[in-house]
Design a protein around this motif. Structure first.
Motif, PDB file in Angstrom:
ATOM      1  N   TYR A  65       5.848   0.491 -52.094  1.00  0.00           N
ATOM      2  CA  TYR A  65       5.877   0.916 -50.759  1.00  0.00           C
ATOM      3  C   TYR A  65       7.199   1.264 -50.443  1.00  0.00           C
ATOM      4  O   TYR A  65       8.461   0.818 -50.581  1.00  0.00           O
ATOM      5  N   ASP A  66       7.397   2.643 -50.137  1.00  0.00           N
ATOM      6  CA  ASP A  66       8.777   3.327 -49.924  1.00  0.00           C
ATOM      7  C   ASP A  66       8.863   3.546 -48.429  1.00  0.00           C
ATOM      8  O   ASP A  66       8.412   4.501 -47.742  1.00  0.00           O
ATOM      9  N   LEU A  67       9.678   2.628 -47.769  1.00  0.00           N
ATOM     10  CA  LEU A  67       9.779   2.717 -46.123  1.00  0.00           C
ATOM     11  C   LEU A  67      10.506   4.180 -45.849  1.00  0.00           C
ATOM     12  O   LEU A  67      10.257   4.238 -44.953  1.00  0.00           O
ATOM     13  N   SER A  68      11.394   4.355 -46.704  1.00  0.00           N
ATOM     14  CA  SER A  68      12.364   5.747 -46.369  1.00  0.00           C
ATOM     15  C   SER A  68      11.434   6.716 -46.412  1.00  0.00           C
ATOM     16  O   SER A  68      11.632   7.927 -45.499  1.00  0.00           O
ATOM     17  N   GLY A  69      10.464   7.191 -47.403  1.00  0.00           N
ATOM     18  CA  GLY A  69       9.529   8.160 -47.589  1.00  0.00           C
ATOM     19  C   GLY A  69       8.443   8.061 -46.751  1.00  0.00           C
ATOM     20  O   GLY A  69       7.677   8.872 -46.723  1.00  0.00           O
ATOM     21  N   HIS A  70       8.219   6.725 -46.288  1.00  0.00           N
ATOM     22  CA  HIS A  70       6.751   6.562 -45.713  1.00  0.00           C
ATOM     23  C   HIS A  70       5.650   6.741 -46.456  1.00  0.00           C
ATOM     24  O   HIS A  70       4.713   7.437 -46.205  1.00  0.00           O
ATOM     25  N   THR A  71       5.770   6.145 -47.733  1.00  0.00           N
ATOM     26  CA  THR A  71       4.812   6.417 -48.774  1.00  0.00           C
ATOM     27  C   THR A  71       4.339   5.108 -49.431  1.00  0.00           C
ATOM     28  O   THR A  71       5.007   4.299 -49.566  1.00  0.00           O
ATOM     29  N   VAL A  72       3.063   5.225 -50.123  1.00  0.00           N
ATOM     30  CA  VAL A  72       2.833   3.991 -50.857  1.00  0.00           C
ATOM     31  C   VAL A  72       2.202   4.678 -52.079  1.00  0.00           C
ATOM     32  O   VAL A  72       1.529   5.888 -52.179  1.00  0.00           O
ATOM     33  N   ARG A  73       2.448   4.021 -53.379  1.00  0.00           N
ATOM     34  CA  ARG A  73       1.856   4.716 -54.545  1.00  0.00           C
ATOM     35  C   ARG A  73       1.377   3.483 -55.547  1.00  0.00           C
ATOM     36  O   ARG A  73       1.923   2.545 -55.304  1.00  0.00           O
ATOM     37  N   TYR A  74       0.034   3.764 -55.841  1.00  0.00           N
ATOM     38  CA  TYR A  74      -0.189   2.764 -56.736  1.00  0.00           C
ATOM     39  C   TYR A  74       0.191   2.873 -58.309  1.00  0.00           C
ATOM     40  O   TYR A  74       0.409   4.006 -58.678  1.00  0.00           O
TER      41      TYR A  74
END
Length: 171
Positions: A65-74
């Motif tokens: 969970y990258d809160l600065s990029g607002h992304t989630v990656r498996y």
């Protein structure tokens, strides 16, 4: 030191100041500054891979969970196969989280799991010095059956956390 470039990216610099005597015999200060951004990123990536490798021995699935990029990656899972719609690409945080909860979490636990993720995404769970936030829930496993899982958020840095979950033994 860390500096912000004009394009908004961070650069990591290393330097020092030395007092010396010049050719005329006068004392002066000289400085050296090196851009170590590439080396810093390589070291950070190496440490992250080592950490994820260690976590993969304990947890069944790991999401970044990258809160600065607002992304989630498996990042890791059974046979490294994510849900079909989540193939190792960063996805929009809220949308991917909601879809994963809807597709995998047992209906009776969905609202509680949504509240757990909502609190994390709004940084309401951060309590320095205490254990990271954890949740126990039921979800569909890779064989289609409903199993009990535990999930935990582990903070990597100010912007990145890992959501790690594992299946609990059947009782």
């Amino acid at each position: 030191i860390t500096v912000l470039r004009c394009d908004g990216t961070k650069a990591y610099l290393f330097g020092w100041v030395t007092k010396c005597v010049n050719d005329q015999g006068t004392e002066e200060f000289q400085s050296v500054c090196m851009d170590i951004t590439k080396r810093h990123q390589e070291q950070k990536d190496k440490e992250a891979r080592r950490y994820i490798k260690a976590l993969s021995d304990v947890y069944d699935r790991i999401f970044e969970y990258d809160l600065s990029g607002h992304t989630v990656r498996y990042l890791h899972g059974p046979d490294s196969s994510p849900p079909l719609w989540m193939k190792d690409i960063p996805m929009q945080l809220e949308e991917a989280t909601d879809r994963c909860i809807h597709d995998l979490v047992a209906e009776k636990d969905r609202e509680r799991v949504r509240a757990f993720f909502h609190a994390f995404l709004n940084r309401k769970q951060e309590t320095p010095g205490l254990r990271p936030p954890q949740i126990r829930y039921q979800a569909r496993s890779s064989d289609g059956s409903i199993r009990t899982y535990t999930g935990i958020f582990l903070k990597i840095d100010a912007a990145v956390s890992l959501f790690c979950c594992r299946r609990m033994p059947d009782t």
